[in-house]
Design a protein around this motif. Structure first.
Motif, PDB file in Angstrom:
ATOM      1  N   ALA A   1       0.487  -7.016   2.280  1.00 18.86           N
ATOM      2  CA  ALA A   1       1.492  -6.069   2.093  1.00 18.86           C
ATOM      3  C   ALA A   1       0.705  -4.752   2.344  1.00 18.86           C
ATOM      4  O   ALA A   1      -0.306  -4.262   1.876  1.00 18.86           O
ATOM      5  N   ARG A   2       1.438  -3.568   2.951  1.00 13.68           N
ATOM      6  CA  ARG A   2       0.855  -2.417   3.322  1.00 13.68           C
ATOM      7  C   ARG A   2       1.639  -1.393   2.154  1.00 13.68           C
ATOM      8  O   ARG A   2       2.944  -1.176   2.008  1.00 13.68           O
TER       9      ARG A   2
ATOM     10  N   PRO B   1      -3.695 -12.842   0.307  1.00 15.01           N
ATOM     11  CA  PRO B   1      -2.564 -12.708   1.260  1.00 15.01           C
ATOM     12  C   PRO B   1      -1.264 -12.378   0.585  1.00 15.01           C
ATOM     13  O   PRO B   1      -1.133 -13.160  -0.452  1.00 15.01           O
ATOM     14  N   SER B   2      -0.366 -11.733   1.009  1.00 15.47           N
ATOM     15  CA  SER B   2       0.883 -11.697   0.738  1.00 15.47           C
ATOM     16  C   SER B   2       1.945 -11.353   1.860  1.00 15.47           C
ATOM     17  O   SER B   2       1.536 -10.932   2.834  1.00 15.47           O
ATOM     18  N   ARG B   3       3.065 -12.435   1.703  1.00 16.32           N
ATOM     19  CA  ARG B   3       4.243 -12.198   2.858  1.00 16.32           C
ATOM     20  C   ARG B   3       5.107 -10.929   2.530  1.00 16.32           C
ATOM     21  O   ARG B   3       5.681 -10.530   3.561  1.00 16.32           O
ATOM     22  N   VAL B   4       4.951 -10.204   1.528  1.00 10.13           N
ATOM     23  CA  VAL B   4       5.633  -9.072   1.415  1.00 10.13           C
ATOM     24  C   VAL B   4       5.336  -8.004   2.392  1.00 10.13           C
ATOM     25  O   VAL B   4       4.186  -7.306   2.555  1.00 10.13           O
ATOM     26  N   ARG B   5       6.398  -7.266   2.782  1.00  6.72           N
ATOM     27  CA  ARG B   5       6.401  -5.970   3.872  1.00  6.72           C
ATOM     28  C   ARG B   5       7.440  -5.047   3.455  1.00  6.72           C
ATOM     29  O   ARG B   5       8.427  -5.382   3.233  1.00  6.72           O
ATOM     30  N   PHE B   6       6.915  -3.877   3.151  1.00  5.73           N
ATOM     31  CA  PHE B   6       7.586  -2.714   3.067  1.00  5.73           C
ATOM     32  C   PHE B   6       7.938  -1.931   4.362  1.00  5.73           C
ATOM     33  O   PHE B   6       7.087  -2.180   5.183  1.00  5.73           O
ATOM     34  N   ALA B   7       9.046  -1.120   4.369  1.00  2.29           N
ATOM     35  CA  ALA B   7       9.195  -0.263   5.479  1.00  2.29           C
ATOM     36  C   ALA B   7       8.264   0.745   5.658  1.00  2.29           C
ATOM     37  O   ALA B   7       7.573   0.990   4.666  1.00  2.29           O
TER      38      ALA B   7
ATOM     39  N   HIS C   1      11.543 -13.302   5.973  1.00  2.13           N
ATOM     40  CA  HIS C   1      10.213 -13.032   6.693  1.00  2.13           C
ATOM     41  C   HIS C   1       9.411 -11.988   5.953  1.00  2.13           C
ATOM     42  O   HIS C   1       8.246 -11.511   6.218  1.00  2.13           O
ATOM     43  N   GLY C   2       9.589 -11.933   4.441  1.00  4.62           N
ATOM     44  CA  GLY C   2       9.052 -11.393   3.580  1.00  4.62           C
ATOM     45  C   GLY C   2       9.365  -9.732   3.514  1.00  4.62           C
ATOM     46  O   GLY C   2       8.827  -8.785   2.947  1.00  4.62           O
ATOM     47  N   ARG C   3      10.103  -9.522   4.373  1.00  5.22           N
ATOM     48  CA  ARG C   3      10.599  -7.920   4.428  1.00  5.22           C
ATOM     49  C   ARG C   3      11.464  -7.383   3.032  1.00  5.22           C
ATOM     50  O   ARG C   3      12.482  -8.130   2.911  1.00  5.22           O
TER      51      ARG C   3
ATOM     52  N   VAL D   1      10.485   4.206  -2.381  1.00  2.12           N
ATOM     53  CA  VAL D   1      11.994   3.843  -2.642  1.00  2.12           C
ATOM     54  C   VAL D   1      11.882   2.629  -3.458  1.00  2.12           C
ATOM     55  O   VAL D   1      12.831   2.391  -4.658  1.00  2.12           O
ATOM     56  N   HIS D   2      11.157   1.933  -2.985  1.00  2.62           N
ATOM     57  CA  HIS D   2      11.363   0.315  -3.878  1.00  2.62           C
ATOM     58  C   HIS D   2      10.765   0.742  -5.323  1.00  2.62           C
ATOM     59  O   HIS D   2      11.469   0.051  -6.203  1.00  2.62           O
ATOM     60  N   GLN D   3       9.843   1.406  -5.569  1.00  2.00           N
ATOM     61  CA  GLN D   3       9.313   1.906  -6.806  1.00  2.00           C
ATOM     62  C   GLN D   3      10.424   2.705  -7.613  1.00  2.00           C
ATOM     63  O   GLN D   3      10.604   2.433  -8.764  1.00  2.00           O
ATOM     64  N   LEU D   4      11.224   3.715  -6.743  1.00  2.00           N
ATOM     65  CA  LEU D   4      12.248   4.193  -7.573  1.00  2.00           C
ATOM     66  C   LEU D   4      13.424   3.464  -7.975  1.00  2.00           C
ATOM     67  O   LEU D   4      14.242   3.478  -8.766  1.00  2.00           O
ATOM     68  N   ARG D   5      13.769   2.439  -7.131  1.00  2.00           N
ATOM     69  CA  ARG D   5      14.827   1.349  -7.268  1.00  2.00           C
ATOM     70  C   ARG D   5      14.584   0.557  -8.394  1.00  2.00           C
ATOM     71  O   ARG D   5      15.580   0.048  -9.183  1.00  2.00           O
ATOM     72  N   THR D   6      13.156   0.123  -8.685  1.00  2.00           N
ATOM     73  CA  THR D   6      12.917  -0.783  -9.647  1.00  2.00           C
ATOM     74  C   THR D   6      12.371  -0.239 -10.856  1.00  2.00           C
ATOM     75  O   THR D   6      12.010  -1.257 -11.820  1.00  2.00           O
ATOM     76  N   THR D   7      12.434   0.879 -11.191  1.00  2.00           N
ATOM     77  CA  THR D   7      11.794   1.644 -12.347  1.00  2.00           C
ATOM     78  C   THR D   7      12.759   2.611 -13.056  1.00  2.00           C
ATOM     79  O   THR D   7      13.281   3.356 -12.263  1.00  2.00           O
ATOM     80  N   ALA D   8      12.502   2.825 -14.182  1.00  2.00           N
ATOM     81  CA  ALA D   8      13.321   3.916 -14.858  1.00  2.00           C
ATOM     82  C   ALA D   8      12.566   4.479 -15.979  1.00  2.00           C
ATOM     83  O   ALA D   8      11.749   4.109 -16.544  1.00  2.00           O
TER      84      ALA D   8
END
Length: 383
Positions: A4-5, A20-26, A281-283, A290-297
Protein backbone atom coordinates in the motif's frame (compact mmCIF):
# COMPACT_ATOMS: atom_id res chain seq x y z
CA UNK A 1 1.98 -8.20 -4.64
CA UNK A 2 2.54 -4.43 -4.26
CA UNK A 3 2.51 -2.65 -0.96
CA UNK A 4 0.00 0.00 0.00
CA UNK A 5 1.20 3.50 -0.78
CA UNK A 6 0.91 6.05 1.98
CA UNK A 7 1.52 9.79 1.80
CA UNK A 8 5.07 10.60 2.89
CA UNK A 9 4.58 13.81 4.83
CA UNK A 10 1.41 13.17 6.84
CA UNK A 11 1.62 9.43 7.00
CA UNK A 12 1.86 7.23 10.10
CA UNK A 13 5.11 7.47 12.00
CA UNK A 14 5.80 3.80 11.42
CA UNK A 15 7.35 2.67 8.12
CA UNK A 16 5.38 1.09 5.31
CA UNK A 17 4.04 -2.37 6.15
CA UNK A 18 6.69 -5.04 6.45
CA UNK A 19 4.33 -7.51 4.79
CA UNK A 20 2.69 -7.09 1.38
CA UNK A 21 -0.81 -5.72 1.24
CA UNK A 22 -3.43 -5.60 -1.49
CA UNK A 23 -4.81 -2.28 -0.25
CA UNK A 24 -4.39 0.65 -2.63
CA UNK A 25 -5.37 4.25 -1.96
CA UNK A 26 -6.06 6.88 -4.61
CA UNK A 27 -3.39 9.37 -5.55
CA UNK A 28 -3.21 12.35 -3.15
CA UNK A 29 -4.95 15.56 -4.17
CA UNK A 30 -4.55 19.15 -2.97
CA UNK A 31 -6.03 18.38 0.46
CA UNK A 32 -2.88 16.68 1.70
CA UNK A 33 -0.52 19.53 0.83
CA UNK A 34 -2.95 22.17 2.10
CA UNK A 35 -3.40 20.48 5.46
CA UNK A 36 0.33 20.03 5.88
CA UNK A 37 1.15 23.61 4.96
CA UNK A 38 -1.51 25.16 7.20
CA UNK A 39 -0.73 22.91 10.14
CA UNK A 40 2.94 23.74 10.04
CA UNK A 41 2.12 27.43 9.65
CA UNK A 42 -0.18 27.31 12.71
CA UNK A 43 2.65 25.96 14.85
CA UNK A 44 5.21 28.34 13.39
CA UNK A 45 2.96 31.34 14.12
CA UNK A 46 3.05 30.39 17.81
CA UNK A 47 6.74 29.54 17.79
CA UNK A 48 5.98 25.92 18.67
CA UNK A 49 8.08 22.93 17.56
CA UNK A 50 6.35 19.75 16.46
CA UNK A 51 7.80 17.83 19.41
CA UNK A 52 6.57 18.09 22.98
CA UNK A 53 9.51 20.02 24.36
CA UNK A 54 9.95 20.90 28.04
CA UNK A 55 6.20 20.86 28.65
CA UNK A 56 5.86 17.21 27.66
CA UNK A 57 9.07 16.24 29.45
CA UNK A 58 7.72 17.75 32.69
CA UNK A 59 4.44 15.91 32.19
CA UNK A 60 6.25 12.63 31.61
CA UNK A 61 8.42 13.06 34.72
CA UNK A 62 5.29 13.73 36.79
CA UNK A 63 3.61 10.60 35.43
CA UNK A 64 6.65 8.41 36.01
CA UNK A 65 6.99 9.80 39.55
CA UNK A 66 3.32 8.98 40.16
CA UNK A 67 3.90 5.46 38.84
CA UNK A 68 6.84 4.92 41.19
CA UNK A 69 5.07 6.45 44.20
CA UNK A 70 1.88 4.46 43.67
CA UNK A 71 3.86 1.24 43.25
CA UNK A 72 5.93 1.82 46.40
CA UNK A 73 2.84 2.75 48.39
CA UNK A 74 0.93 -0.32 47.24
CA UNK A 75 3.73 -2.84 47.76
CA UNK A 76 5.54 -1.49 50.82
CA UNK A 77 3.33 0.99 52.69
CA UNK A 78 -0.40 0.31 52.33
CA UNK A 79 -1.86 -1.77 55.17
CA UNK A 80 -5.57 -1.08 55.52
CA UNK A 81 -8.14 -1.91 52.86
CA UNK A 82 -8.76 1.72 51.92
CA UNK A 83 -5.02 2.38 51.62
CA UNK A 84 -4.62 -0.62 49.32
CA UNK A 85 -7.62 0.44 47.23
CA UNK A 86 -6.35 4.01 46.87
CA UNK A 87 -2.80 2.95 45.99
CA UNK A 88 -4.08 0.36 43.51
CA UNK A 89 -6.32 2.92 41.82
CA UNK A 90 -3.48 5.46 41.59
CA UNK A 91 -1.23 2.76 40.13
CA UNK A 92 -3.84 1.91 37.49
CA UNK A 93 -4.12 5.58 36.54
CA UNK A 94 -0.35 5.99 36.36
CA UNK A 95 -0.13 2.99 34.04
CA UNK A 96 -2.86 4.46 31.84
CA UNK A 97 -1.06 7.81 31.75
CA UNK A 98 2.19 6.14 30.73
CA UNK A 99 0.34 4.54 27.83
CA UNK A 100 -1.59 7.61 26.72
CA UNK A 101 0.89 10.40 27.41
CA UNK A 102 4.43 9.03 27.43
CA UNK A 103 5.02 5.92 25.35
CA UNK A 104 2.53 6.89 22.65
CA UNK A 105 4.38 10.08 21.69
CA UNK A 106 7.69 8.28 22.03
CA UNK A 107 6.59 5.41 19.82
CA UNK A 108 5.54 7.82 17.08
CA UNK A 109 8.78 9.80 17.32
CA UNK A 110 6.85 12.84 18.53
CA UNK A 111 8.09 13.12 22.11
CA UNK A 112 11.42 14.76 21.35
CA UNK A 113 13.73 15.78 18.53
CA UNK A 114 16.25 13.38 20.08
CA UNK A 115 15.76 9.83 18.72
CA UNK A 116 17.26 8.20 21.81
CA UNK A 117 14.73 9.98 24.04
CA UNK A 118 11.86 8.87 21.82
CA UNK A 119 13.08 5.29 22.05
CA UNK A 120 13.42 5.54 25.82
CA UNK A 121 9.91 6.93 26.27
CA UNK A 122 8.50 4.32 23.87
CA UNK A 123 9.90 1.62 26.15
CA UNK A 124 7.42 2.79 28.76
CA UNK A 125 5.05 0.28 27.18
CA UNK A 126 7.42 -2.57 28.03
CA UNK A 127 7.62 -1.25 31.59
CA UNK A 128 3.84 -1.54 32.06
CA UNK A 129 3.49 -4.98 30.49
CA UNK A 130 3.24 -4.47 26.73
CA UNK A 131 5.83 -4.66 23.97
CA UNK A 132 7.03 -1.79 21.82
CA UNK A 133 7.98 -3.93 18.83
CA UNK A 134 4.51 -5.44 18.52
CA UNK A 135 2.85 -2.08 19.16
CA UNK A 136 4.87 -0.47 16.40
CA UNK A 137 3.51 -2.98 13.89
CA UNK A 138 -0.05 -3.34 15.21
CA UNK A 139 -0.62 0.33 15.94
CA UNK A 140 1.85 2.28 13.84
CA UNK A 141 1.50 0.19 10.68
CA UNK A 142 -1.80 -1.70 10.69
CA UNK A 143 -4.05 0.69 12.60
CA UNK A 144 -2.65 3.98 11.31
CA UNK A 145 -2.06 2.73 7.80
CA UNK A 146 -5.32 0.84 7.27
CA UNK A 147 -7.79 2.40 9.68
CA UNK A 148 -11.17 0.63 9.91
CA UNK A 149 -10.30 -1.91 7.22
CA UNK A 150 -11.30 -5.40 8.30
CA UNK A 151 -8.43 -7.92 8.53
CA UNK A 152 -5.92 -5.07 8.41
CA UNK A 153 -6.68 -2.77 11.35
CA UNK A 154 -5.84 -4.85 14.42
CA UNK A 155 -7.90 -2.56 16.67
CA UNK A 156 -11.05 -4.01 15.09
CA UNK A 157 -10.19 -7.55 16.15
CA UNK A 158 -12.57 -8.49 18.95
CA UNK A 159 -12.57 -12.24 18.41
CA UNK A 160 -15.87 -14.04 18.16
CA UNK A 161 -17.45 -12.01 20.95
CA UNK A 162 -17.38 -8.59 19.26
CA UNK A 163 -18.37 -7.49 15.77
CA UNK A 164 -16.57 -4.24 14.99
CA UNK A 165 -16.90 -4.09 11.19
CA UNK A 166 -19.77 -4.91 8.81
CA UNK A 167 -17.54 -7.39 6.95
CA UNK A 168 -16.98 -9.48 10.06
CA UNK A 169 -19.22 -12.54 10.53
CA UNK A 170 -22.39 -12.02 12.53
CA UNK A 171 -23.28 -14.31 15.42
CA UNK A 172 -26.51 -14.32 17.46
CA UNK A 173 -24.89 -13.05 20.65
CA UNK A 174 -23.77 -9.88 18.86
CA UNK A 175 -27.33 -8.62 19.43
CA UNK A 176 -26.23 -7.95 23.00
CA UNK A 177 -22.71 -6.65 22.42
CA UNK A 178 -23.69 -3.09 23.32
CA UNK A 179 -24.43 -4.47 26.81
CA UNK A 180 -21.35 -6.61 27.36
CA UNK A 181 -18.71 -4.83 25.26
CA UNK A 182 -17.69 -2.27 27.90
CA UNK A 183 -17.02 -4.87 30.63
CA UNK A 184 -15.22 -6.99 28.05
CA UNK A 185 -12.86 -4.11 27.23
CA UNK A 186 -11.37 -4.48 30.70
CA UNK A 187 -9.63 -7.68 29.58
CA UNK A 188 -7.39 -5.83 27.11
CA UNK A 189 -4.41 -5.41 29.42
CA UNK A 190 -4.72 -8.96 30.79
CA UNK A 191 -4.77 -10.18 27.19
CA UNK A 192 -1.32 -8.66 26.67
CA UNK A 193 0.19 -11.26 28.98
CA UNK A 194 -0.62 -14.10 26.60
CA UNK A 195 -0.88 -12.44 23.20
CA UNK A 196 2.51 -10.75 23.37
CA UNK A 197 4.21 -14.14 23.54
CA UNK A 198 2.02 -15.88 20.97
CA UNK A 199 2.27 -13.03 18.45
CA UNK A 200 5.96 -12.30 18.98
CA UNK A 201 7.18 -15.88 18.71
CA UNK A 202 4.43 -16.91 16.28
CA UNK A 203 5.61 -14.00 14.07
CA UNK A 204 2.08 -13.14 13.10
CA UNK A 205 -0.58 -10.55 13.93
CA UNK A 206 -3.86 -11.76 12.49
CA UNK A 207 -3.32 -12.22 8.74
CA UNK A 208 -0.06 -10.27 8.78
CA UNK A 209 3.35 -11.87 9.14
CA UNK A 210 6.00 -10.22 11.29
CA UNK A 211 9.66 -10.11 10.26
CA UNK A 212 11.77 -12.67 12.13
CA UNK A 213 13.43 -11.13 15.20
CA UNK A 214 17.17 -11.18 15.69
CA UNK A 215 18.76 -12.86 18.70
CA UNK A 216 19.24 -9.42 20.22
CA UNK A 217 15.55 -8.62 19.69
CA UNK A 218 14.52 -11.82 21.45
CA UNK A 219 16.88 -11.11 24.33
CA UNK A 220 15.46 -7.59 24.76
CA UNK A 221 11.90 -8.92 24.60
CA UNK A 222 12.56 -11.55 27.28
CA UNK A 223 14.52 -9.13 29.47
CA UNK A 224 11.67 -6.62 29.58
CA UNK A 225 9.12 -9.35 30.23
CA UNK A 226 11.28 -10.65 33.09
CA UNK A 227 11.55 -7.13 34.51
CA UNK A 228 7.79 -6.63 34.31
CA UNK A 229 7.07 -9.99 35.99
CA UNK A 230 9.55 -9.17 38.73
CA UNK A 231 7.86 -5.83 39.41
CA UNK A 232 4.31 -7.14 39.04
CA UNK A 233 4.62 -10.41 40.97
CA UNK A 234 7.96 -11.41 42.46
CA UNK A 235 8.72 -8.30 44.52
CA UNK A 236 5.12 -7.89 45.80
CA UNK A 237 5.04 -11.57 46.79
CA UNK A 238 7.95 -10.99 49.14
CA UNK A 239 5.68 -8.61 51.07
CA UNK A 240 2.19 -10.08 50.66
CA UNK A 241 0.42 -13.44 50.15
CA UNK A 242 0.53 -14.62 46.52
CA UNK A 243 -3.25 -14.76 46.15
CA UNK A 244 -3.57 -11.18 47.37
CA UNK A 245 -0.92 -10.05 44.89
CA UNK A 246 -2.67 -11.82 42.02
CA UNK A 247 -6.04 -10.38 43.00
CA UNK A 248 -4.78 -6.80 43.24
CA UNK A 249 -2.82 -7.16 40.00
CA UNK A 250 -5.97 -8.37 38.23
CA UNK A 251 -8.03 -5.47 39.61
CA UNK A 252 -5.41 -2.93 38.48
CA UNK A 253 -5.14 -4.43 34.99
CA UNK A 254 -8.92 -4.57 34.55
CA UNK A 255 -9.13 -0.83 35.18
CA UNK A 256 -6.20 -0.22 32.83
CA UNK A 257 -7.68 -2.37 30.08
CA UNK A 258 -11.11 -0.79 30.31
CA UNK A 259 -9.74 2.75 30.14
CA UNK A 260 -7.36 2.15 27.25
CA UNK A 261 -9.81 0.15 25.13
CA UNK A 262 -12.71 2.56 25.61
CA UNK A 263 -10.73 5.61 24.51
CA UNK A 264 -9.43 3.73 21.45
CA UNK A 265 -12.95 2.79 20.34
CA UNK A 266 -14.52 6.23 20.75
CA UNK A 267 -12.54 7.59 17.82
CA UNK A 268 -13.18 4.85 15.26
CA UNK A 269 -16.10 2.60 16.16
CA UNK A 270 -18.82 5.24 16.26
CA UNK A 271 -21.91 5.68 14.15
CA UNK A 272 -20.64 8.65 12.18
CA UNK A 273 -17.53 7.13 10.60
CA UNK A 274 -17.01 4.84 7.61
CA UNK A 275 -16.07 1.15 7.54
CA UNK A 276 -14.84 0.77 3.94
CA UNK A 277 -14.45 -2.47 2.04
CA UNK A 278 -11.74 -2.58 -0.65
CA UNK A 279 -12.92 -3.78 -4.06
CA UNK A 280 -11.71 -6.97 -5.74
CA UNK A 281 -8.52 -5.18 -6.76
CA UNK A 282 -7.81 -3.87 -3.26
CA UNK A 283 -8.77 -0.29 -4.10
CA UNK A 284 -10.33 1.70 -1.29
CA UNK A 285 -11.37 4.58 -3.52
CA UNK A 286 -10.18 7.49 -1.38
CA UNK A 287 -6.76 8.96 -1.04
CA UNK A 288 -5.17 8.05 2.29
CA UNK A 289 -5.86 11.44 3.91
CA UNK A 290 -9.56 11.35 3.02
CA UNK A 291 -9.72 7.75 4.21
CA UNK A 292 -8.40 8.86 7.61
CA UNK A 293 -10.97 11.65 7.78
CA UNK A 294 -13.84 9.29 6.90
CA UNK A 295 -12.83 6.62 9.42
CA UNK A 296 -11.86 8.80 12.40
CA UNK A 297 -13.63 11.22 14.74
CA UNK A 298 -12.56 13.79 17.31
CA UNK A 299 -14.41 14.17 20.60
CA UNK A 300 -14.58 16.67 23.48
CA UNK A 301 -12.07 19.11 21.93
CA UNK A 302 -12.68 21.78 24.59
CA UNK A 303 -12.35 19.51 27.62
CA UNK A 304 -8.93 20.53 29.00
CA UNK A 305 -8.71 17.76 31.60
CA UNK A 306 -9.69 15.05 29.14
CA UNK A 307 -7.13 16.06 26.54
CA UNK A 308 -4.46 16.15 29.27
CA UNK A 309 -5.52 12.75 30.59
CA UNK A 310 -5.80 10.87 27.28
CA UNK A 311 -2.70 12.43 25.76
CA UNK A 312 -4.60 14.27 23.05
CA UNK A 313 -6.21 11.08 21.74
CA UNK A 314 -9.56 12.88 21.74
CA UNK A 315 -7.97 14.75 18.80
CA UNK A 316 -7.76 11.49 16.94
CA UNK A 317 -8.20 13.06 13.48
CA UNK A 318 -5.21 15.32 14.02
CA UNK A 319 -3.22 12.44 15.45
CA UNK A 320 -3.84 10.26 12.40
CA UNK A 321 -2.95 13.04 10.00
CA UNK A 322 0.07 14.30 11.97
CA UNK A 323 1.26 11.38 14.09
CA UNK A 324 4.81 12.73 14.17
CA UNK A 325 3.58 15.88 15.95
CA UNK A 326 3.27 15.72 19.74
CA UNK A 327 -0.16 15.50 21.32
CA UNK A 328 0.43 18.75 23.23
CA UNK A 329 0.11 20.58 19.86
CA UNK A 330 -3.14 19.00 18.65
CA UNK A 331 -5.43 21.63 20.15
CA UNK A 332 -3.75 24.18 17.88
CA UNK A 333 -4.17 21.95 14.82
CA UNK A 334 -7.83 21.01 15.32
CA UNK A 335 -9.32 24.36 14.18
CA UNK A 336 -7.02 24.30 11.15
CA UNK A 337 -8.12 20.81 10.15
CA UNK A 338 -11.81 21.57 10.70
CA UNK A 339 -11.69 24.81 8.68
CA UNK A 340 -9.65 23.27 5.84
CA UNK A 341 -12.00 20.31 5.55
CA UNK A 342 -15.01 22.63 5.42
CA UNK A 343 -13.36 24.80 2.79
CA UNK A 344 -12.31 21.91 0.53
CA UNK A 345 -15.42 19.78 1.06
CA UNK A 346 -13.61 17.01 2.94
CA UNK A 347 -15.31 15.02 5.72
CA UNK A 348 -14.63 15.94 9.33
CA UNK A 349 -16.50 14.64 12.37
CA UNK A 350 -16.25 15.82 15.97
CA UNK A 351 -18.45 14.83 18.91
CA UNK A 352 -18.71 17.78 21.30
CA UNK A 353 -18.41 15.76 24.52
CA UNK A 354 -17.11 12.46 25.83
CA UNK A 355 -20.68 11.49 26.59
CA UNK A 356 -21.76 12.12 22.98
CA UNK A 357 -18.89 9.99 21.67
CA UNK A 358 -19.75 7.18 24.08
CA UNK A 359 -23.39 7.27 22.94
CA UNK A 360 -22.22 7.13 19.30
CA UNK A 361 -20.04 4.11 20.12
CA UNK A 362 -22.93 2.26 21.75
CA UNK A 363 -25.18 3.06 18.77
CA UNK A 364 -22.58 1.62 16.42
CA UNK A 365 -22.25 -1.52 18.53
CA UNK A 366 -26.02 -1.97 18.39
CA UNK A 367 -26.07 -1.42 14.62
CA UNK A 368 -23.31 -3.97 14.07
CA UNK A 369 -25.08 -6.36 16.43
CA UNK A 370 -28.16 -6.66 14.24
CA UNK A 371 -28.45 -9.39 11.64
CA UNK A 372 -26.82 -8.05 8.45
CA UNK A 373 -30.02 -8.40 6.41
CA UNK A 374 -31.95 -6.21 8.82
CA UNK A 375 -29.21 -3.76 9.74
CA UNK A 376 -29.70 -0.12 8.76
CA UNK A 377 -26.34 1.25 7.64
CA UNK A 378 -25.09 4.49 9.19
CA UNK A 379 -25.11 7.33 6.69
CA UNK A 380 -21.31 7.53 6.38
CA UNK A 381 -21.04 3.80 5.74
CA UNK A 382 -23.89 3.75 3.23
CA UNK A 383 -22.19 6.53 1.28
Amino acid sequence: MPRARLPRDIAPSAPAPSTPSRVRFARPGPLQATLRRRAHAALAARGLPRHGGARLLAKALFILALLAAAYIALVFIAETAWQVALAAFLLSQAIVLVGFDVMHDGGHGAFSDKPWLNRLMARGLDLIGGNQTLWRHKHGVLHHGFTNLDRHDDDLEGGALLRMHPDQPWRPWHRYQALYALPLYSLLAVHWVVSDFTEYFGRRVGDHALPPPSKRDVAVFLAFKALWMTLAFLIPMTQHPPLAVLGIWLAVMLVVGFTLALVFQLAHVVDGVAFPTPDEHGRVGDEWVVHQLRTTADFAPHNAFLRWYVGGLNFQVEHHLFSKISHVRYRHLQPVVEATCAELGAPYRCYPTFRAALAAHLRQLRALGRRPEARALPAAEAA
